[in-house]
Motif scaffolding. Sequence first.
Motif, PDB file in Angstrom:
ATOM      1  N   SER A 339       0.821  -1.224   0.000  1.00 46.24           N
ATOM      2  CA  SER A 339       0.000   0.000   0.000  1.00 46.24           C
ATOM      3  C   SER A 339       0.847   1.262   0.000  1.00 46.24           C
ATOM      4  O   SER A 339       0.342   2.363  -0.254  1.00 46.24           O
ATOM      5  CB  SER A 339      -0.921   0.017   1.221  1.00 46.24           C
ATOM      6  N   SER A 340       2.142   1.087   0.321  1.00 42.40           N
ATOM      7  CA  SER A 340       3.098   2.219   0.388  1.00 42.40           C
ATOM      8  C   SER A 340       2.772   3.216   1.493  1.00 42.40           C
ATOM      9  O   SER A 340       3.236   4.363   1.454  1.00 42.40           O
ATOM     10  CB  SER A 340       3.170   2.955  -0.972  1.00 42.40           C
ATOM     11  N   GLN A 341       1.973   2.804   2.475  1.00 39.91           N
ATOM     12  CA  GLN A 341       1.648   3.688   3.597  1.00 39.91           C
ATOM     13  C   GLN A 341       2.561   3.392   4.787  1.00 39.91           C
ATOM     14  O   GLN A 341       2.998   2.256   4.997  1.00 39.91           O
ATOM     15  CB  GLN A 341       0.200   3.477   4.032  1.00 39.91           C
ATOM     16  N   ARG A 342       2.849   4.409   5.570  1.00 38.27           N
ATOM     17  CA  ARG A 342       3.550   4.201   6.835  1.00 38.27           C
ATOM     18  C   ARG A 342       2.608   3.466   7.801  1.00 38.27           C
ATOM     19  O   ARG A 342       1.400   3.696   7.770  1.00 38.27           O
ATOM     20  CB  ARG A 342       3.973   5.537   7.442  1.00 38.27           C
ATOM     21  N   PHE A 343       3.168   2.627   8.674  1.00 38.60           N
ATOM     22  CA  PHE A 343       2.308   1.906   9.610  1.00 38.60           C
ATOM     23  C   PHE A 343       3.014   1.632  10.931  1.00 38.60           C
ATOM     24  O   PHE A 343       4.236   1.483  10.992  1.00 38.60           O
ATOM     25  CB  PHE A 343       1.796   0.599   8.989  1.00 38.60           C
ATOM     26  N   LEU A 344       2.206   1.591  11.969  1.00 40.52           N
ATOM     27  CA  LEU A 344       2.631   1.200  13.313  1.00 40.52           C
ATOM     28  C   LEU A 344       1.789  -0.005  13.701  1.00 40.52           C
ATOM     29  O   LEU A 344       0.563   0.108  13.819  1.00 40.52           O
ATOM     30  CB  LEU A 344       2.421   2.352  14.309  1.00 40.52           C
TER      31      LEU A 344
END
Length: 499
Positions: A339-344
């Motif tokens: 998705s190319s999103q940053r994630f925690l």
Amino acid sequence: MTSDSDQQNLRPPPHVLIFPMPVQGHLNPMLKLAHLLCLAEFHVTFIISDSNHRRLLQHTTASAAFSRYPGFQFRSLPDGLPDNHPRRGHGAMELMSSVANVTVPLFKKMMIQENFLASAARRSITCFVADGLLSFAPDFCEENGIPLICFRPATASYFWAIYRFPQLLQAQEIPFGGDMNISIFVKDFVGKSMDGLIESIPGMEGFLRRRDLPGFYRVDDINDPTLKGVVAAVRQINRAQAVILNSCEDLEGQIVAEMQNYVPRVFSIGPIHEQVKYRLTEKEAESSIITASLWAEDRSCIDWLDAQPPKSVIYVSFGSLTLLTREQVLEFLHGLLESSQRFLWVMRPDSVTGSNAEDPVPAELMERIKGKGLLVEWAPQEKVLNHPAVGGFMTHSGWNSTLESIAAGVPMICWPYLGDQQTNSRFVSEVWKIGLDIKDTCDRKIIEKAIRDEMEVRKDEFMERSTNLAKLVKRTISKGGSSYNNWDDLIQYIKSLVI
């Protein structure tokens, strides 16, 4: 000579007994209820398992926070399970059984031996606030002349869907449907009708599908002991003098109205974590909000979030009970990375089952995660959700997490696991329209698309609705709001029970 009012002031205040099921999702809101009662200057006795008490002392400041209130006391009892028992996933069902067989008899014995907790400075209990899953409570209260107030930690909608079990069964709207050849019927049912709409639950017609019924309905046997136990506990609710809901009329008003046909008094006081914050501010109290984390919180994730752009991070947490296979972990990770999103991602150390459970993320994926994502074992969830860098929440749809996300104005992607979560996720996607529901699938392409939809394609739409709903629930716990007024009414009701 002392006046009547002086004598009244010399008498001990109401004494409320609180007994939650010993799992974090129930312990957390009931501890916050205890905090609210302490702010009302009531005496409170809180029943807690030995195991949870040790973990609270180890991982939270709850003991120090409650020490500000001399009328509060913990009373701890064994839950009957060995220290190394997981107490999560399907082990939670074993915990429920052990509480009934071990904790409850010890509790009853303690109550009788200690004269229902009366002392020189503390009156005998005024009322018993019991977790809605404690099916012994109605008989216990009737036998001892104690008013019973039932606390429902899950949604009103979940309660209502379980309460309507006889009508659902008669209409054959749940998978087993009473067919004699149950296992064959279930397979056929799942293949054809899981997306059919439910018609036997007033207030939820038109949007609730069979797929969205509470997870306890997903059994092959109509005589499944867990299902029978949950239904029996819920059906006893009309024996309580009152019910407390960690919800509000702005979220579930129609369902609450249906409940009031069966329960004499329903007090919707949620979101309870926001109610506590508001009452602390109102009283200018020094005490901080009390949390019930049973794991050590890794606060380094806040420093990581501080370095991320606004609304750029999707927070991933499947709660305190969910179990994942390694294959499911990999599907979620690939979906997140593609998705190319940053994630925690909060990945509990005991949350992965099966082979390679202790090392679920291959080294090559760990390399890809660096710079784009962060994995932690546990996080301060409310603080994370309210961080400006967080723009979405991938969640198991537990009610505490759902309420915290609603109050923070964060859209959700829902992947429910058990219990009320199946129903909650449908409300998120179809009633409040503040997120997406991807239940019953774990495919990296579907996960990737959901993340892109929420964080990019439909970002403005979801953020606008989430922000508006957050404002609505904040108003309901503010002075003059329905939950604010319901709390005041509950306090007056408990005071009226004092003899």
